[in-house]
Design an enzyme around this catalytic site. Structure first.
Site, PDB file in Angstrom:
ATOM      1  NE  ARG A  50      -4.240   1.411   2.280  1.00  0.00           N
ATOM      2  CZ  ARG A  50      -4.295   1.358   3.412  1.00  0.00           C
ATOM      3  NH1 ARG A  50      -5.243   1.334   4.452  1.00  0.00           N
ATOM      4  NH2 ARG A  50      -3.506   0.594   3.452  1.00  0.00           N
ATOM      5  CG  ASN A  62       1.916  -6.933   4.517  1.00  0.00           C
ATOM      6  OD1 ASN A  62       1.643  -7.061   5.255  1.00  0.00           O
ATOM      7  ND2 ASN A  62       2.334  -6.923   2.819  1.00  0.00           N
ATOM      8  CB  CYS A  98      -1.043  -0.018   0.790  1.00  0.00           C
ATOM      9  SG  CYS A  98      -1.882  -1.495   1.493  1.00  0.00           S
TER      10      CYS A  98
END
Length: 325
Positions: free
Chosen positions: A16, A79, A2
């Site tokens: 995001r 992540n 991401c």
């Protein structure tokens, strides 16, 4: 994988790209002030700031991926595979599970400064939400109109970094990502002078040559450099439409197209499932999805924020075509 970023004009914007190979029925979830937050190892919080964000499609608890509270503090979890380390229970700390981390901070902290005080006492305890929903390895970016930080759960403890570039991707850890930007210090939004050497006459054959060397691949380190450069050089009007549009263009510079990032399963590819943008001053969430490029908006302040029940809106995933004839 991401990418998260902030952007400041007259207001503070944060959001995001959520890049993954599988959707978990993501939806916009609003947590009103009197929804009771129950935690696994600490006391419940019965009254708190209202929160809006995008969460997994789980009815029993707001599993936020990213969110903003009514005071203007925004958070996104990204992540952090191979680096995130969650700890065992520590009776001397405030034991919060990683899936409770965003609700815990946004329910109480009105800005980054207040979040820092809470972070000093937090132990991210290794407890799964459920057997079928184990913890994801994450790190987080927090942002308000004045500052941004990154929080990383590492082997030697919970690290908090100032974030001067207002960007976060995945691996390596944030301090290394920030250091790697030194490799791109010669880049510019202007065409460079000819410093090749000798008397070789070299032409400016194109605009944009000052950015030659900026990475264009989809690795997390390259996305970090690309969006940091794009954000730092972004220009827009300060009105809402211009600011929101520019924010989506910033994250659009590192959007992942379906098919370009192979996963072990031959039928799965990582792609940008959704992009979010929060105006944290006005508590408005804008989003678009991979199959719906139209920007959809949800205003936190149009809801009953004193209620006790979660409010959910499914993401609109079908393309919205605008015929003009």
């Amino acid at each position: 994988m991401c990418t998260a970023s902030n952007y400041i004009t007259d207001d503070h914007y944060f959001g995001r790209n959520f890049d993954y190979e599988i959707s978990y029925n993501e939806r916009v979830t609003i947590t009103p002030r009197n929804y009771i937050f129950e935690f696994r190892k600490i006391d419940s919080i019965e009254t708190h700031y209202a929160i809006i964000g995008i969460a997994a499609g789980i009815d029993s608890y707001p599993l936020y991926y990213d969110a903003c509270n009514e005071k203007g503090l925004a958070i996104a979890g990204l992540n952090f595979a191979g680096n995130a380390v969650y700890k065992e229970y520590d009776e001397n700390m405030v034991n919060v599970t990683p899936f409770e981390f965003i609700p815990y901070l946004l329910s109480q902290a009105s800005n980054v400064a207040e979040a820092r005080k809470l972070l000093a006492e937090i132990n991210l305890v290794n407890i799964n939400f459920a057997d079928e929903l184990p913890l994801s390895p994450l790190h987080w970016m927090l942002s308000d109109g004045k500052e941004a930080i990154v929080v990383e759960p590492l082997e030697d403890g919970l690290k908090v970094y100032d974030n001067p570039v207002g960007v976060l991707t995945n691996n390596p850890p944030f301090d290394k990502q920030l250091f790697y930007l030194n490799n791109y210090r010669s880049l510019s939004n202007k065409n460079p002078e000819n410093t090749f050497g000798g008397d070789i006459d070299l032409d400016e054959y194109s605009r944009g040559m000052g950015g030659i060397g900026l990475p264009g691949d989809l690795s997390s380190a390259s996305r970090f450099a690309k969006v940091a450069f794009t954000r730092a050089n972004s220009y827009s009007g300060s009105d809402e439409a211009s600011s929101v549009s520019q924010f989506f263009h910033i994250l659009g510079s590192v959007e992942q197209q379906n098919g370009c990032t192979f996963i072990d399963d031959p039928n799965l590819y990582e792609y940008t499932i959704y992009t979010s943008c929060y105006n944290t001053n006005k508590s408005i969430l804008y989003y678009r999805t991979y199959n719906n490029s139209q920007i959809t908006a949800i205003d936190l302040n149009r809801e009953d924020l004193d209620s006790t029940e979660l409010i959910n809106y499914l993401l609109i995933n079908e393309e919205q075509f605008n015929f003009i004839n």
